[in-house]
Design an enzyme around this catalytic site. Structure first.
Site, mmCIF file in Angstrom:
data_model
loop_
_atom_site.group_PDB
_atom_site.id
_atom_site.type_symbol
_atom_site.label_atom_id
_atom_site.label_comp_id
_atom_site.label_asym_id
_atom_site.label_seq_id
_atom_site.Cartn_x
_atom_site.Cartn_y
_atom_site.Cartn_z
ATOM 1 N N ARG A 8 10.374 38.543 77.499
ATOM 2 C CA ARG A 8 10.748 37.823 78.486
ATOM 3 C C ARG A 8 12.011 38.383 79.134
ATOM 4 O O ARG A 8 12.531 39.240 78.485
ATOM 5 C CB ARG A 8 11.209 36.381 78.055
ATOM 6 C CG ARG A 8 12.659 36.551 76.901
ATOM 7 C CD ARG A 8 12.931 34.923 76.376
ATOM 8 N NE ARG A 8 13.974 35.157 75.368
ATOM 9 C CZ ARG A 8 15.239 34.924 75.973
ATOM 10 N NH1 ARG A 8 15.667 34.855 77.079
ATOM 11 N NH2 ARG A 8 16.238 35.043 74.815
ATOM 12 N N SER A 189 15.500 43.198 83.334
ATOM 13 C CA SER A 189 14.943 44.543 83.332
ATOM 14 C C SER A 189 15.485 45.355 82.177
ATOM 15 O O SER A 189 15.495 46.599 82.206
ATOM 16 C CB SER A 189 15.154 45.164 84.561
ATOM 17 O OG SER A 189 14.614 44.548 85.561
ATOM 18 N N ARG A 190 15.933 44.717 81.002
ATOM 19 C CA ARG A 190 16.493 45.356 79.849
ATOM 20 C C ARG A 190 17.634 46.310 80.134
ATOM 21 O O ARG A 190 18.217 47.322 79.393
ATOM 22 C CB ARG A 190 15.201 46.566 79.280
ATOM 23 C CG ARG A 190 14.251 45.487 78.824
ATOM 24 C CD ARG A 190 14.667 44.538 77.894
ATOM 25 N NE ARG A 190 13.434 43.797 77.176
ATOM 26 C CZ ARG A 190 13.096 42.752 77.513
ATOM 27 N NH1 ARG A 190 13.351 41.945 78.672
ATOM 28 N NH2 ARG A 190 11.776 42.238 76.875
ATOM 29 N N LEU A 191 18.303 46.021 81.313
ATOM 30 C CA LEU A 191 19.618 46.714 81.596
ATOM 31 C C LEU A 191 20.663 45.976 80.913
ATOM 32 O O LEU A 191 21.486 45.625 81.831
ATOM 33 C CB LEU A 191 19.758 47.075 83.077
ATOM 34 C CG LEU A 191 18.731 47.905 83.900
ATOM 35 C CD1 LEU A 191 18.854 47.861 85.292
ATOM 36 C CD2 LEU A 191 18.740 49.118 83.165
#
Length: 212
Positions: A8, A189-191
């Protein structure tokens, strides 16, 4: 079950340097207050990681029972696996997994035994059945059945009937003195946003942003 496809996005917010307090204890207090306001069960639950003399790590969930500039406090049976590990290697890590706010806090430090007076004061504040349970359980030892545990509990209940339950000499606490405290906020975005406070020799803290 396509577990490799479970994912997610993290969209609840971000974390900037200007958002952070000058020291990790103040920042932890602010985040913990938000966790409490969110009305989530066990807001003080944390994963305690230890390693034995051979380097084998172990993890378990315990409850934070206090914190201040000196460190983070928890209590336990002093003959448990965690206590044996700490005796051999006092370097530990704490993880607060506040997933519902898309946050984590990681504390790295050294566990030091609390003074008997501190342990006495906290033990006396525990519910009576919890006090008796501390006597009844030889934590981490193998037992043949639950019945043995319940019989031990009942035996100590009768032993202390009509009197205050004293703190067992094998029960106490630790304070984890941190040398690094990381605050993690999930982002899209996993940033993710990651900031770590590192203790300096002069007692001050150095704050750095980490790559996700």
């Amino acid at each position: 079950m396509e577990i490799d496809q479970w994912r997610r996005e993290y969209l609840q917010g971000g974390l900037q340097r200007d958002d952070l307090a000058d020291d990790p204890v103040s920042q932890f207090r602010a985040w913990l207050e938000e966790v409490v306001k969110a009305n989530i069960s066990d807001p003080s639950a944390m994963c305690l990681s230890t390693a034995d003399a051979g380097g084998q790590p172990s993890q378990r969930v315990v409850l934070l029972k206090g914190f201040d500039e000196r460190g983070f406090v928890f209590y336990t049976n002093l003959k448990s696996q965690k206590a044996w590990d700490i005796a051999a290697n006092p370097k530990v890590s704490l993880l607060f997994p506040w997933h519902f706010l898309e946050r984590q806090v990681i504390v790295r430090g050294v566990a030091e035994p609390l003074a008997d007076a501190d342990a006495d004061a906290y033990f006396s504040s525990r519910p009576r059945d919890s006090q008796i349970a501390a006597w009844a359980s030889h934590q981490s030892d193998a037992i043949v059945s639950r019945q043995v545990l319940e019989e031990s509990f009942e035996s100590f209940r009768q032993k202390f009937d009509g009197q205050d339950v004293p703190r067992p000499e094998f029960w106490g606490g630790y304070r984890v003195e941190p040398h690094a405290v990381e605050f993690w906020q999930g982002r899209a975005s996993r940033l993710h946003d990651r900031f770590v406070y590192r203790a300096l020799d002069d007692g001050e803290w150095q704050l750095e942003r980490l790559s996700p």
